[in-house]
Design a protein around this motif. Sequence first.
Motif: not given
Length: 141
Positions: A62-71
Amino acid sequence: MTRQDLAAYRGAMSLALISALIIACTAPNVHDGDTLRCGSERVRLFGVDAPEVRRGAQPAEPFAYQARDELIRLTRGRVGCRFVARDRYRRFVGRCWSDTSPDVNAALIRSGLTTEYRRYSKGAYAKAEDEARRAGRGQWK
């Protein structure tokens, strides 16, 4: 070699060593929420632990792709990273800044999409993580 020549040589070597400890690039390629590529160097963000993206049959956390997008958002434009160490995979571990943020590592943790990797950071980003937790951001909702 004269003393003057030796002093000039040492000064040049010191400058070369200091500049080797910082890398810079524009719009790096982002692998996941805590790893990017700046030129030929893979950079692991110091003190940041992001959820894992999908790898083969292993589903994304969970939140892996949101974290990538934030980076990705935080590293648009120019990015610089100061060397902290090499990890076991020989990646450059660094503290990074960008046109968007003076401290990309802390901004990611403050977003609540990543957590502090205290095993290595020893509490350097505890304040950022506490802020995300108190505000109920990302994983702390």
